[in-house]
Motif scaffolding. Sequence first.
Motif, PDB file in Angstrom:
ATOM      1  N   PHE A 202      -5.857   2.618   4.354  1.00 21.37           N
ATOM      2  CA  PHE A 202      -6.213   1.757   3.226  1.00 21.37           C
ATOM      3  C   PHE A 202      -7.704   1.453   3.329  1.00 21.37           C
ATOM      4  CE2 PHE A 202      -6.931  -2.640   1.628  1.00 21.37           C
ATOM      5  CZ  PHE A 202      -6.778  -2.349   0.275  1.00 21.37           C
ATOM      6  N   VAL A 203      -8.409   1.694   2.238  1.00 20.30           N
ATOM      7  CA  VAL A 203      -9.842   1.405   2.192  1.00 20.30           C
ATOM      8  C   VAL A 203     -10.052   0.277   1.187  1.00 20.30           C
ATOM      9  CG1 VAL A 203     -12.154   2.362   1.876  1.00 20.30           C
ATOM     10  CG2 VAL A 203     -10.270   3.872   2.563  1.00 20.30           C
ATOM     11  N   GLU A 222       4.758  22.533   2.832  1.00 19.27           N
ATOM     12  CA  GLU A 222       5.399  21.252   2.556  1.00 19.27           C
ATOM     13  C   GLU A 222       4.837  20.639   1.271  1.00 19.27           C
ATOM     14  OE1 GLU A 222       6.431  17.311   5.261  1.00 19.27           O
ATOM     15  OE2 GLU A 222       5.610  19.121   6.158  1.00 19.27           O
ATOM     16  N   VAL A 223       5.728  20.024   0.479  1.00 21.33           N
ATOM     17  CA  VAL A 223       5.309  19.319  -0.735  1.00 21.33           C
ATOM     18  C   VAL A 223       5.091  17.855  -0.371  1.00 21.33           C
ATOM     19  CG1 VAL A 223       5.940  18.629  -3.080  1.00 21.33           C
ATOM     20  CG2 VAL A 223       6.544  20.918  -2.239  1.00 21.33           C
ATOM     21  N   LEU A 224       3.911  17.348  -0.703  1.00 23.07           N
ATOM     22  CA  LEU A 224       3.532  15.979  -0.361  1.00 23.07           C
ATOM     23  C   LEU A 224       3.180  15.229  -1.640  1.00 23.07           C
ATOM     24  CD1 LEU A 224       2.944  14.220   2.220  1.00 23.07           C
ATOM     25  CD2 LEU A 224       0.553  14.892   1.962  1.00 23.07           C
ATOM     26  N   ASP A 225       3.752  14.033  -1.795  1.00 27.94           N
ATOM     27  CA  ASP A 225       3.520  13.224  -2.996  1.00 27.94           C
ATOM     28  C   ASP A 225       2.947  11.865  -2.626  1.00 27.94           C
ATOM     29  OD1 ASP A 225       5.116  15.256  -4.105  1.00 27.94           O
ATOM     30  OD2 ASP A 225       6.923  14.013  -3.998  1.00 27.94           O
ATOM     31  N   ALA A 226       2.219  11.288  -3.563  1.00 29.98           N
ATOM     32  CA  ALA A 226       1.799   9.889  -3.444  1.00 29.98           C
ATOM     33  C   ALA A 226       1.898   9.257  -4.828  1.00 29.98           C
ATOM     34  CB  ALA A 226       0.374   9.786  -2.917  1.00 29.98           C
ATOM     35  N   ALA A 227       2.499   8.067  -4.886  1.00 29.42           N
ATOM     36  CA  ALA A 227       2.671   7.374  -6.168  1.00 29.42           C
ATOM     37  C   ALA A 227       2.558   5.869  -5.941  1.00 29.42           C
ATOM     38  CB  ALA A 227       4.023   7.725  -6.789  1.00 29.42           C
ATOM     39  N   VAL A 228       2.294   5.145  -7.029  1.00 27.01           N
ATOM     40  CA  VAL A 228       2.105   3.695  -6.943  1.00 27.01           C
ATOM     41  C   VAL A 228       2.899   3.001  -8.041  1.00 27.01           C
ATOM     42  CG1 VAL A 228       0.442   1.807  -7.206  1.00 27.01           C
ATOM     43  CG2 VAL A 228      -0.189   3.826  -5.901  1.00 27.01           C
ATOM     44  N   MET A 229       3.574   1.913  -7.655  1.00 26.08           N
ATOM     45  CA  MET A 229       4.184   1.015  -8.624  1.00 26.08           C
ATOM     46  C   MET A 229       3.217  -0.146  -8.824  1.00 26.08           C
ATOM     47  SD  MET A 229       6.586  -0.071 -10.665  1.00 26.08           S
ATOM     48  CE  MET A 229       7.905   1.120 -10.381  1.00 26.08           C
ATOM     49  N   ALA A 431       0.256  -3.219  -0.983  1.00 26.54           N
ATOM     50  CA  ALA A 431      -1.203  -3.401  -0.866  1.00 26.54           C
ATOM     51  C   ALA A 431      -1.553  -4.878  -0.675  1.00 26.54           C
ATOM     52  CB  ALA A 431      -1.897  -2.854  -2.107  1.00 26.54           C
ATOM     53  N   GLN A 432      -2.351  -5.155   0.336  1.00 24.91           N
ATOM     54  CA  GLN A 432      -2.748  -6.537   0.631  1.00 24.91           C
ATOM     55  C   GLN A 432      -3.945  -6.989  -0.201  1.00 24.91           C
ATOM     56  OE1 GLN A 432      -0.680  -8.382   2.698  1.00 24.91           O
ATOM     57  NE2 GLN A 432       0.463  -6.463   2.404  1.00 24.91           N
ATOM     58  N   SER A 433      -4.656  -6.008  -0.764  1.00 19.25           N
ATOM     59  CA  SER A 433      -5.789  -6.320  -1.647  1.00 19.25           C
ATOM     60  C   SER A 433      -6.098  -5.075  -2.470  1.00 19.25           C
ATOM     61  CB  SER A 433      -7.012  -6.748  -0.826  1.00 19.25           C
ATOM     62  OG  SER A 433      -7.464  -5.672  -0.017  1.00 19.25           O
ATOM     63  N   GLU A 434      -7.075  -5.187  -3.366  1.00 19.02           N
ATOM     64  CA  GLU A 434      -7.458  -4.026  -4.165  1.00 19.02           C
ATOM     65  C   GLU A 434      -8.178  -3.013  -3.288  1.00 19.02           C
ATOM     66  OE1 GLU A 434     -10.033  -2.852  -8.168  1.00 19.02           O
ATOM     67  OE2 GLU A 434      -9.787  -4.968  -7.617  1.00 19.02           O
ATOM     68  N   GLY A 435      -7.955  -1.730  -3.581  1.00 17.63           N
ATOM     69  CA  GLY A 435      -8.631  -0.697  -2.805  1.00 17.63           C
ATOM     70  C   GLY A 435      -8.028   0.670  -3.049  1.00 17.63           C
ATOM     71  N   ILE A 436      -8.165   1.532  -2.036  1.00 19.43           N
ATOM     72  CA  ILE A 436      -7.669   2.904  -2.121  1.00 19.43           C
ATOM     73  C   ILE A 436      -6.683   3.147  -0.979  1.00 19.43           C
ATOM     74  CG2 ILE A 436      -8.279   5.366  -1.988  1.00 19.43           C
ATOM     75  CD1 ILE A 436      -9.380   4.198  -4.483  1.00 19.43           C
ATOM     76  N   MET A 437      -5.501   3.635  -1.312  1.00 20.00           N
ATOM     77  CA  MET A 437      -4.565   4.154  -0.315  1.00 20.00           C
ATOM     78  C   MET A 437      -4.751   5.668  -0.305  1.00 20.00           C
ATOM     79  SD  MET A 437      -2.204   1.774   0.893  1.00 20.00           S
ATOM     80  CE  MET A 437      -1.516   0.169   0.436  1.00 20.00           C
ATOM     81  N   HIS A 451      -5.493   4.545  -6.301  1.00 22.99           N
ATOM     82  CA  HIS A 451      -6.094   3.216  -6.418  1.00 22.99           C
ATOM     83  C   HIS A 451      -4.969   2.187  -6.502  1.00 22.99           C
ATOM     84  CE1 HIS A 451      -7.607  -0.293  -8.724  1.00 22.99           C
ATOM     85  NE2 HIS A 451      -8.642  -0.148  -7.913  1.00 22.99           N
ATOM     86  N   VAL A 452      -5.117   1.083  -5.778  1.00 18.98           N
ATOM     87  CA  VAL A 452      -4.096   0.030  -5.794  1.00 18.98           C
ATOM     88  C   VAL A 452      -4.727  -1.321  -6.049  1.00 18.98           C
ATOM     89  CG1 VAL A 452      -2.427   1.199  -4.295  1.00 18.98           C
ATOM     90  CG2 VAL A 452      -4.229  -0.210  -3.266  1.00 18.98           C
TER      91      VAL A 452
END
Length: 742
Positions: A202-203, A222-229, A431-437, A451-452
């Motif tokens: 987390f940045v 391998e298939v790798l995904d990243a998603a955000v709610m 996410a504990q604050s705004e930033g980039i995962m 971005h989160v």
Amino acid sequence: MKISKIYWTKTDEAPYLASFSLLPVIKSFTKNTGIEIELKDISLAGRILANFPDYLKEDQRVPDALKELGELTQHPDTNIIKLPNISASVPQLQAAIKELQEKGFNVPDYPEEARTEEEKALQARFSKVLGSAVNPVLREGNSDRRPAPAVKEFAKKNPHKMMKPWPKEGSKTRVGHMEKGDYYGSEKSITLDKPTNARIEFVDKNGQITVLKESLPLLEGEVLDAAVMNVRELRKFYEQKIEEAKKDDILLSLHLKATMMKVSDPIMFGHAVSVYYKDALEKHADVLNEVRANVNNGLADILEKIKKLPEAKRKEIEADINAMYEKRPDLAMVDSDKGITNLHWPNKVIIDASMPVVIRDGGKMWNKEGKLQDTLAMIPDRSYATIYQTVIEDCQKNGQFDPSTMGDVSNVGLMAQKAEEYGSHDKTFEAQSEGIMRCVDENGNTLLEQHVEKGDIFRMCQAKDIPIQDWVRLAVKRARESGSPAIFWLDDRRAHDREIIKKVEKYLKKHDISGLDIRIMRPDDAMRFSLERVRRGEDTISVTGNVLRDFLTDLFPILELGTSARMLSIVPLLKGGGLFETGAGGSAPKHVQQFLEEGHLRWDSLGEYCALVPSLEMIYEKTGNKKAALLAKTLDQAVSKYLENGKMPSRKVNELDNRGSTFYLAMYWAQTLAEQDEDSELKERFAKMAKELEANEDKINQELLAAQGHPVDIGGYYKPDETLVEKEMRPSPTLNRIIDTM
């Protein structure tokens, strides 16, 4: 004679109780046949104790049976029969801990909010017990799930009576889902061209880096995904649907999987609670924080925690909570008599079990008056919400399904090696604050990033290449064996599915698919296609990812058979062994409640009976043990007889229950073994048993029925006293003598 072992899992609730009747029968029938049954404790209580040996006395310590079974899945001869177990939510975990502590096990409390390093370490240890702790370990293969032919045939001849008509005057029931800001909309996906050991970071806005997961070994292909709610959009969605339900005067319901998705979905559940009861909870926020009330554990947790407060304050908060029901739409109820709403507990309304029942009940759920009413079913993420809306629209147009004529939708599911969302727990973060995962490879290159905002839920998933290849192979095999169309439910508008489609198209070329109907369709289109065939009485194979596997193998069986507990689930393990799963346990808690109150266990062990057949067949295939083949063949015939004669457990007390059903299964199995001429030794042995069971049928039934009609005490819920359980589950001395002296 080489001994073959069947590992039978000791689990929880109704399936656990039923094993006390069934296992003595199985052990008796397999005696001196080269087959042994070994029990492995993967119950919630067993898993807790196995994870905390350092807190226990030496004589209280138990082996880590789940770990042992996980290791056994890597052996080619492993043969596991897996019964439904509790996928524990936090409230269930806490209840189990409390019971163990009361029984003298010095298990630590679960720290809901880890504030010290010690509490964080405890949370990490408990995470191995929470949620879907069992399935990712044991499911080292893909799923082949379908009703046994005898079960489906019986269901058509004797359709279950739970189907309720969809109202001809129209239905306001619908699924509400997000239009933006969900996992579906944010998902990014890649296929790795080389192996690497990645990490998740987390940045923050100031460039400060926090490592969230230090090591994530990844394989080529391998298939790798990243998603955000996005929780801001999630809360906006909840508020909007609350207003819609109020305006339309229909129930509001929430459908998540807070047990299996043990990190993400409890948070999403908590946001629904906090939005619905917003005014009351915000007014008393400081006090609720002081008593550590946790919305993620549902309204019940809040009501329990405020009992610590002075009575006047507690009553004030309760009054403000109750006042919300005047402003908000009525909630769907879990138990109208006790005032238990859809938002009381995160583990009481599980989407794969709850949404099929909405459809079965004519698009309705129970209201506070104990009557059925239309509902707005909130399923926030679009990835799978729309398939349920498709079924609802089909029923609104064409009416209820007819179990006597329905075709079948079986499933080939990608689930091996923690595939997709159900393997995301250790890669899901709030996410504990705004930033980039971001996910970074061993050379510092960013593989995926999102971005989160503060509170957003970041989730990463994997699907390894070998399981995908095996999944395609299994789909082709089932299409060839069944002659039915095999449909890959994949959405080319979704990032993950686009990567999977490339692989499916590539690996299908490695198989002979001439003469087969194999297609790739978007999930909504696949659902419409399958429903059209279902209504014509035609069978279809759904070939899906892990979550749709779970959802569809409850949806269609509940409509077709009345329950998904009657499904046959074969998992050919990647290393050559077999895992045989015995159906769904979603209704198991209600069964236990009735058993404790009335001494009647309505759990149907048909799933266990059916699973034992391929388990025995596998022993024959691996070892050439002809007795195993004969036991499988005759058991299959006994199951048909069991169904034809209607010996399933009744729902009513003082009628046939699980114990009586298992007696009849044993009698029919003994009869079929006595009638065969392939093995004279087994014929002679079981002729005597069959004769004794037949001669004592009335007496045994009387003894079994005499055990019903009064409350029973088994000394606990999560860790019952096994002496008491055996006494209650084997109440017929006559039957016990015949089985045990075999």
